[in-house]
Design an enzyme around this catalytic site. Sequence first.
Site, PDB file in Angstrom:
ATOM      1  CD  GLU A   1      47.198  41.594   2.020  1.00  0.00           C
ATOM      2  OE1 GLU A   1      46.622  42.225   1.056  1.00  0.00           O
ATOM      3  OE2 GLU A   1      46.308  41.445   2.749  1.00  0.00           O
TER       4      GLU A   1
ATOM      5  N   GLY B   1      51.688  35.846   4.324  1.00  0.00           N
ATOM      6  CA  GLY B   1      52.580  35.522   5.410  1.00  0.00           C
ATOM      7  C   GLY B   1      52.359  36.617   6.521  1.00  0.00           C
ATOM      8  N   GLY B   2      53.494  36.047   7.232  1.00  0.00           N
ATOM      9  CA  GLY B   2      53.706  36.782   9.035  1.00  0.00           C
ATOM     10  C   GLY B   2      54.038  38.117   8.672  1.00  0.00           C
TER      11      GLY B   2
ATOM     12  CE  LYS C   1      57.387  38.734   3.411  1.00  0.00           C
ATOM     13  NZ  LYS C   1      58.383  38.778   3.893  1.00  0.00           N
TER      14      LYS C   1
ATOM     15  CG  ASP D   1      62.121  30.521   8.981  1.00  0.00           C
ATOM     16  OD1 ASP D   1      62.154  29.341   9.540  1.00  0.00           O
ATOM     17  OD2 ASP D   1      61.659  31.050   9.359  1.00  0.00           O
TER      18      ASP D   1
END
Length: 662
Positions: free
Chosen positions: A354, A350-351, A369, A465
């Site tokens: 990993e 993701g932004g 994460k 979000d």
Amino acid sequence: MAEAFDLIWMVISFLLLIHLSSQQETGFIFNGFRQGDLYLDGVAQILPGGLLQLTNTSEQQKGHAFYRQPFEFNSSESLSFSTHFVCAMVREPGVTGGNGIAFFLSPSMDLSNADATQYLGLFNTTTNRSPSSHIFAIELDTVESAEFDDINNNHVGIDVNSLTSVDSANASYFSDKEGLNKTINLLSGDSIQVWVDYDGTVLNVSLAPLGVQKPSQSLLSRSINLSEVLQERMFVGFSAATGQLENNHYILGWSFSRSKALLQSLDISKLPQVPRPKSKNKPPLVLILLLIVLGIIILVLVGGAYLYRRNKYAEVREEWEKEYGPHRYSYKSIYKATNGFHKDGFLGKGGFGEVYKGTLPDEGDIAVKRFSHKGERGMKQFVAEIASMGRLDHRNLVPLFGYCRRKGEFLLISKYMPNGSLDQLLFDNREPSLPWSTRLMILKGIASALQYLHREATQVVLHRDIKASNVMLDTDFIGKLGDFGMARFHDHGANPTTTGAVGTVGYMAPELTSMGASTKTDVYGFGALILEVVCGRRPVEPNLPIEKQLLVKWVCDCWKKKALINARDPKLSGEMRSQIEMVLKLGLLCTNLVAESRPEMGEVVQYLEGQVSLPDFSPDSPGIGILTPVWLGASSSVMSNTSSPATESMFVSHSIEYGVGR
């Protein structure tokens, strides 16, 4: 007679020229580096006297030395090579010593992205274990790293695209004279000879002190196929790095050949001398005793202060950890749980980093994460997830087990969701597709989670979000809201202080830039999620015809044409028509342009559960099906459902331009 002599001399000269040309094409030799076709980068330099220094005792530095001309490895016959070099690693007196040195082959001389750490200036966290690196190396390693499964802090290893060696051994050599193996201390500061021979099938590595002949028995001998590693053009060279541990890394001489038979022998007598750092003059005995007494006094004072502070502040940790307080895991336990962050457990990127799958004895399957901390933004991101998830408890929120912190790196440990994210099931053409009952169950669960965040948690939590990619699905396809990296808290009854327009295009309420985030902006995002789940498409689809690009407007247009059911996902054909139409209307109600006209999440839960009926409204009601472009620092202009294609394009382009997308 003279003519015959001249003819013989010409033949000898011609053969000598061919021999020298062959030598030039197949190898080289440096007895010291007073001259030579070398390419240096980093802190590498050639010292007066011809000594090649790769690094000095500066921290966080790396150095490389390449033979400037590449070698061709374009056939099975050309995959052999041999090298003989002399190196030395010298540490400062009283210093433990740092990372080692590596001889390597690489398709490029550009290793600027490699880390000046335990990666020896060859790899970084991304390129390590990557088959695309095409790097082969022989490491002389002086640090035992659990990350690379090192056997000890004094070993030689064979590395293929990774610093986790395919084979390694304690640094030693076979003494033919004594008939036994003798250990070599790589950090002794003494000059060490290294031989590397590869004949296309077997790789041999040997060590010996300076002045000792090449041993009859190799230290490492391994069958290996380098055809998948070596490219057609490869550069040969040396690499070293210091990180927070430093050494002086030196190369005294170097011989290389594509053929073992043609490898030229180094002339030991011509090699430069290795400088030895001098110890400072020993202080007088009285001064030594005085320092010892002073040290004892300081130790007693520090020990007393430590015991006092430990008794007074028994459970003290770093301030933010004390406040947010989830369980902290050791890096070693997470490293083992993910099998060293092996590629087989890689779940996605993701932004901010990993995600890997792992297993812990008590928690079972976990998701880790992993992201780097490169400044204040990374710290805020990490603390936000800790703060948000660590204090929340709801069956429709992804459970956070804890976290781990390491130098420059953060890890969040949460429950593994075996069915992935909702957007994968909606858009990746998985079979079978999600039936209506499962979709409705997921929407009910996320609505319940948002009601909890807005009304029942200790503080009001604004997720900010909400979208399908942030909804995870467990074994039973129960939806769980995750990724709280943008979440914000405020006390019940207080106004939120956040005004930043963050989120993802298509889910962002139009008043975000002027009024800031609120529970109503979360409701808007949930309304966009409702339409996304029911219609089986994303809120903004630039590749569709202009009248269908914006989901909210298109659903409203379908309702106006008395064909609201046509907006549903084609995969839901034959499912409960009236219930689907009700949920679509609820999605339009939640995305009302006027924030005050949107329901609270508690009401949304009641609508979805069928406890109360939707209020009476139509597609022509104020604020229904109307969108506005997201402007930062400017007043918003209304884009109605009769807006022109140019205006609709402006909505998408400005949203992305200002960075509010993913």
